[in-house]
Write an enzyme that holds these catalytic residues in place. Structure first.
Site, PDB file in Angstrom:
ATOM      1  N   CYS A   1       4.592  -9.378  -7.094  1.00 51.46           N
ATOM      2  CA  CYS A   1       3.311  -9.048  -6.477  1.00 51.46           C
ATOM      3  C   CYS A   1       2.164  -9.641  -7.300  1.00 51.46           C
ATOM      4  O   CYS A   1       2.254  -9.785  -8.509  1.00 51.46           O
ATOM      5  CB  CYS A   1       3.166  -7.530  -6.394  1.00 51.46           C
ATOM      6  SG  CYS A   1       1.628  -7.008  -5.581  1.00 51.46           S
TER       7      CYS A   1
ATOM      8  N   ASP B   1      -0.485  -8.218  -7.983  1.00 49.30           N
ATOM      9  CA  ASP B   1      -1.122  -7.109  -8.705  1.00 49.30           C
ATOM     10  C   ASP B   1      -1.355  -7.466 -10.176  1.00 49.30           C
ATOM     11  O   ASP B   1      -0.438  -7.913 -10.868  1.00 49.30           O
ATOM     12  CB  ASP B   1      -0.213  -5.872  -8.591  1.00 49.30           C
ATOM     13  CG  ASP B   1      -0.925  -4.610  -9.032  1.00 49.30           C
ATOM     14  OD1 ASP B   1      -1.366  -4.544 -10.202  1.00 49.30           O
ATOM     15  OD2 ASP B   1      -1.035  -3.667  -8.223  1.00 49.30           O
TER      16      ASP B   1
ATOM     17  N   ARG C   1      -1.547  -5.788 -12.668  1.00 50.04           N
ATOM     18  CA  ARG C   1      -0.823  -4.983 -13.665  1.00 50.04           C
ATOM     19  C   ARG C   1       0.635  -5.393 -13.794  1.00 50.04           C
ATOM     20  O   ARG C   1       1.371  -4.794 -14.591  1.00 50.04           O
ATOM     21  CB  ARG C   1      -0.884  -3.495 -13.252  1.00 50.04           C
ATOM     22  CG  ARG C   1      -2.306  -2.965 -13.140  1.00 50.04           C
ATOM     23  CD  ARG C   1      -2.332  -1.645 -12.408  1.00 50.04           C
ATOM     24  NE  ARG C   1      -1.931  -1.807 -10.994  1.00 50.04           N
ATOM     25  CZ  ARG C   1      -1.847  -0.799 -10.134  1.00 50.04           C
ATOM     26  NH1 ARG C   1      -2.126   0.429 -10.533  1.00 50.04           N
ATOM     27  NH2 ARG C   1      -1.478  -1.030  -8.880  1.00 50.04           N
TER      28      ARG C   1
ATOM     29  N   HIS D   1       6.912  -3.029  -7.101  1.00 49.47           N
ATOM     30  CA  HIS D   1       6.407  -2.180  -8.187  1.00 49.47           C
ATOM     31  C   HIS D   1       5.759  -0.898  -7.670  1.00 49.47           C
ATOM     32  O   HIS D   1       5.285  -0.830  -6.535  1.00 49.47           O
ATOM     33  CB  HIS D   1       5.407  -2.958  -9.054  1.00 49.47           C
ATOM     34  CG  HIS D   1       4.105  -3.235  -8.344  1.00 49.47           C
ATOM     35  ND1 HIS D   1       2.998  -2.435  -8.473  1.00 49.47           N
ATOM     36  CD2 HIS D   1       3.753  -4.214  -7.479  1.00 49.47           C
ATOM     37  CE1 HIS D   1       2.017  -2.918  -7.727  1.00 49.47           C
ATOM     38  NE2 HIS D   1       2.455  -3.995  -7.103  1.00 49.47           N
TER      39      HIS D   1
ATOM     40  N   CYS E   1       2.168  -0.019  -5.302  1.00 44.58           N
ATOM     41  CA  CYS E   1       1.730  -1.335  -4.824  1.00 44.58           C
ATOM     42  C   CYS E   1       0.630  -1.152  -3.762  1.00 44.58           C
ATOM     43  O   CYS E   1       0.821  -0.461  -2.767  1.00 44.58           O
ATOM     44  CB  CYS E   1       2.923  -2.095  -4.232  1.00 44.58           C
ATOM     45  SG  CYS E   1       2.476  -3.728  -3.611  1.00 44.58           S
TER      46      CYS E   1
HETATM   47 ZN   LIG Z   1       1.697  -4.824  -5.418  1.00 48.03          ZN
END
Ligand SMILES: [Zn+2]
Length: 157
Positions: A14, A16, A18, A67, A70
């Site tokens: 992803c 993302d 993080r 994750h 998400c």
């Molecule tokens: Zn995500």
């Protein structure tokens, strides 16, 4: 390494902020070939990148990494209406949402896991590069889940 790369895994993760795969797996330059989109959605262009790594870099392990919490999956679960091309992205996650609807536990977490599994399953039988590799046992595609709380990665069955 400046002249060549031989990554041992492709990570489909992803976008993302993080969840940078190099940090999640504690690896360095040249170790993993990374494809990232929100919700680790694989469209034709992303698939081409993954196929490139398998075909031209000899990378035989593909890890689809979902994750915890998400945002893309959360938006798909909540049925968010968005603009631009975001609806297309969310649409790709909807099968995982439908599949897990009504299951016990956290709906977002369930959908995150189903989404990673679905993408891994689909990749296994996709195209002239990955599917034959999986059939001959040369290529392996696995789904995994990263916990933001613990920092641990769990392989999904
Ligand atoms: Zn995500």
């Amino acid at each position: 390494m400046a002249k060549d790369q031989k990554p041992f895994a492709v990570v489909v993760g992803c976008s993302d902020s993080r969840v940078p795969p190099e940090l999640v797996f504690d690896v360095s330059l040249g170790d993993i070939f990374v494809e990232r989109t929100a919700g680790e959605v694989v469209d034709a262009v992303a698939l081409g990148s993954i196929e490139y790594a398998v075909e031209h870099l000899g990378t035989h392990l593909i890890v689809v990494l979902g994750h915890q919490r998400c945002g893309a999956v959360s938006a798909a679960v909540s049925g968010a209406k968005d603009t631009g091309d975001i609806p297309d992205l969310l649409k790709a996650i909807l099968p995982a949402v439908a599949e897990t609807k009504g299951q016990s536990g956290d709906p977002i977490d369930n959908a995150v896991r189903a989404n990673a599994r679905d993408i891994a399953t689909r990749l296994q039988s996709t195209g002239p590069i990955i599917a034959p590799g999986v059939q001959s046992g040369e290529v392996k595609v696995v789904a995994a889940y990263y916990s933001l709380d613990t920092g641990q990665v769990e392989l999904l069955k």
